[in-house]
Design a protein around this motif. Structure first.
Motif, short mmCIF file in Angstrom:
data_model
loop_
_atom_site.label_atom_id
_atom_site.label_comp_id
_atom_site.label_asym_id
_atom_site.label_seq_id
_atom_site.Cartn_x
_atom_site.Cartn_y
_atom_site.Cartn_z
N ILE A 68 -23.48 -7.45 27.34
CA ILE A 68 -23.54 -8.63 26.45
C ILE A 68 -22.12 -9.16 26.24
CG2 ILE A 68 -23.94 -9.38 24.06
CD1 ILE A 68 -26.42 -7.51 24.09
N GLN A 69 -21.18 -8.25 25.96
CA GLN A 69 -19.80 -8.68 25.77
C GLN A 69 -19.26 -9.38 27.02
OE1 GLN A 69 -18.25 -4.81 24.47
NE2 GLN A 69 -17.66 -5.78 22.54
N ASN A 70 -19.52 -8.81 28.19
CA ASN A 70 -19.06 -9.43 29.43
C ASN A 70 -19.67 -10.81 29.63
OD1 ASN A 70 -17.45 -7.24 30.09
ND2 ASN A 70 -18.96 -6.33 31.47
N ALA A 71 -20.98 -10.92 29.40
CA ALA A 71 -21.66 -12.21 29.56
C ALA A 71 -21.13 -13.23 28.55
CB ALA A 71 -23.17 -12.03 29.40
N SER A 72 -20.87 -12.79 27.34
CA SER A 72 -20.33 -13.67 26.32
C SER A 72 -18.96 -14.22 26.74
CB SER A 72 -20.22 -12.94 24.98
OG SER A 72 -19.71 -13.79 23.99
N GLN A 73 -18.13 -13.34 27.25
CA GLN A 73 -16.80 -13.76 27.73
C GLN A 73 -16.94 -14.74 28.89
OE1 GLN A 73 -13.74 -13.25 26.59
NE2 GLN A 73 -14.33 -11.87 24.96
N ARG A 74 -17.82 -14.41 29.81
CA ARG A 74 -17.95 -15.23 31.02
C ARG A 74 -18.58 -16.59 30.77
NH1 ARG A 74 -20.20 -13.71 36.98
NH2 ARG A 74 -19.82 -15.78 37.81
N TYR A 75 -19.67 -16.62 30.01
CA TYR A 75 -20.44 -17.86 29.86
C TYR A 75 -20.10 -18.65 28.61
CZ TYR A 75 -22.96 -15.70 33.65
OH TYR A 75 -23.27 -15.10 34.85
N LEU A 76 -19.52 -17.99 27.62
CA LEU A 76 -19.18 -18.68 26.37
C LEU A 76 -17.68 -18.72 26.09
CD1 LEU A 76 -21.95 -17.08 24.14
CD2 LEU A 76 -22.01 -19.33 25.24
N GLN A 77 -16.91 -17.99 26.89
CA GLN A 77 -15.47 -17.85 26.69
C GLN A 77 -15.17 -17.42 25.25
OE1 GLN A 77 -16.57 -20.95 28.38
NE2 GLN A 77 -16.45 -19.56 30.11
N ALA A 78 -16.00 -16.49 24.76
CA ALA A 78 -15.83 -15.99 23.39
C ALA A 78 -16.34 -14.56 23.32
CB ALA A 78 -16.61 -16.86 22.41
N ASP A 79 -15.77 -13.80 22.40
CA ASP A 79 -16.21 -12.44 22.16
C ASP A 79 -17.46 -12.47 21.29
OD1 ASP A 79 -15.56 -9.48 22.21
OD2 ASP A 79 -15.68 -9.88 20.05
N ILE A 80 -18.47 -11.73 21.66
CA ILE A 80 -19.73 -11.73 20.90
C ILE A 80 -19.51 -11.27 19.47
CG2 ILE A 80 -20.53 -9.41 21.54
CD1 ILE A 80 -22.77 -12.56 21.47
N ILE A 81 -18.57 -10.36 19.24
CA ILE A 81 -18.28 -9.88 17.88
C ILE A 81 -17.74 -11.04 17.03
CG2 ILE A 81 -16.91 -8.28 16.48
CD1 ILE A 81 -19.07 -6.88 18.13
N THR A 82 -16.87 -11.84 17.61
CA THR A 82 -16.33 -13.01 16.90
C THR A 82 -17.46 -13.95 16.51
OG1 THR A 82 -14.25 -12.83 18.12
CG2 THR A 82 -14.72 -14.95 17.08
N LEU A 83 -18.39 -14.16 17.43
CA LEU A 83 -19.52 -15.05 17.14
C LEU A 83 -20.44 -14.45 16.08
CD1 LEU A 83 -20.28 -16.17 20.81
CD2 LEU A 83 -18.95 -17.39 19.07
N LEU A 84 -20.61 -13.14 16.12
CA LEU A 84 -21.45 -12.46 15.12
C LEU A 84 -20.86 -12.54 13.71
CD1 LEU A 84 -22.63 -9.21 16.90
CD2 LEU A 84 -24.10 -10.82 15.71
N ASN A 85 -19.56 -12.72 13.62
CA ASN A 85 -18.90 -12.79 12.32
C ASN A 85 -18.96 -14.17 11.68
OD1 ASN A 85 -18.07 -10.11 11.85
ND2 ASN A 85 -16.46 -10.33 13.38
N LYS A 86 -19.63 -15.09 12.32
CA LYS A 86 -19.73 -16.44 11.78
C LYS A 86 -21.02 -16.61 10.98
CE LYS A 86 -17.04 -18.61 15.46
NZ LYS A 86 -15.88 -18.94 14.66
N THR A 87 -21.02 -17.61 10.10
CA THR A 87 -22.25 -18.00 9.41
C THR A 87 -23.04 -18.87 10.39
OG1 THR A 87 -21.34 -20.06 8.54
CG2 THR A 87 -21.04 -18.07 7.17
N PRO A 88 -24.32 -19.10 10.12
CA PRO A 88 -25.07 -19.99 11.01
C PRO A 88 -24.42 -21.37 11.18
CG PRO A 88 -26.59 -18.81 9.59
CD PRO A 88 -25.19 -18.51 9.09
N GLU A 89 -23.92 -21.91 10.09
CA GLU A 89 -23.29 -23.24 10.14
C GLU A 89 -22.00 -23.21 10.96
OE1 GLU A 89 -24.02 -21.59 7.23
OE2 GLU A 89 -25.91 -22.61 6.83
#
Length: 160
Positions: A36-57
């Protein structure tokens, strides 16, 4: 963009999701999360943990990239990865993290699916329906509750 390149990227993402699901179902949660982390980096250019730390908005805003329109495809890619993350967390009894990942995932689906016909498939509709049922009775942000109502209205679904 070259259509062959886009098709290749879609095929590679599908292969990544299949590998994640296989690892998760085999109980190899660390391997699945690593993928998941690899796919997040590759397709979103972001760390999944960073994205998980956000609010929905904040997460939806992240996909606007400084414009007033968000990238629906990127939202769905992220939602798919968050969904798998939620299932891994659920299996490992990390209920709070699983709940948060499901809320983020649902929020992205609610916003992206009505905007793009390509995502209005039975599989995505069922996934959204299952997420809504899963989150019934749970404390979820008001924006997500409103999103459920708007989603149902946009897709002419029955509103309870």
């Amino acid at each position: 963009m070259n259509s062959d390149y886009i098709i290749r990227m879609i095929e590679q993402f599908i292969q990544a999701i299949v590998a994640i699901v296989k690892a998760r179902k085999a109980g190899n949660y660390e391997e699945a999360f690593h993928q998941i982390q690899n796919a997040s980096q590759r397709y979103l250019q972001a760390d999944i943990i960073t994205l998980l730390n956000k609010t929905p908005e904040q997460l939806l805003e992240y996909f606007k990239s400084g414009t007033k329109y968000f990238d629906a495809e990127q939202c769905v890619v992220c939602a798919d990865l968050l969904y798998e993350t939620a299932l891994i967390c659920e299996s490992k009894q990390c209920e709070d993290l699983s709940l948060h990942a499901k809320i983020l995932c649902l929020h992205l689906y609610l916003n992206a699916i009505p905007k793009e016909k390509q995502f209005q498939t039975q599989a995505y509709m069922e996934k959204v329906s299952d997420l809504i049922k899963d989150l019934e009775g749970k404390t979820i942000p008001e924006t997500v509750r409103e999103g459920i109502h708007v989603y149902r209205k946009a897709l002419n679904q029955e509103i309870p």
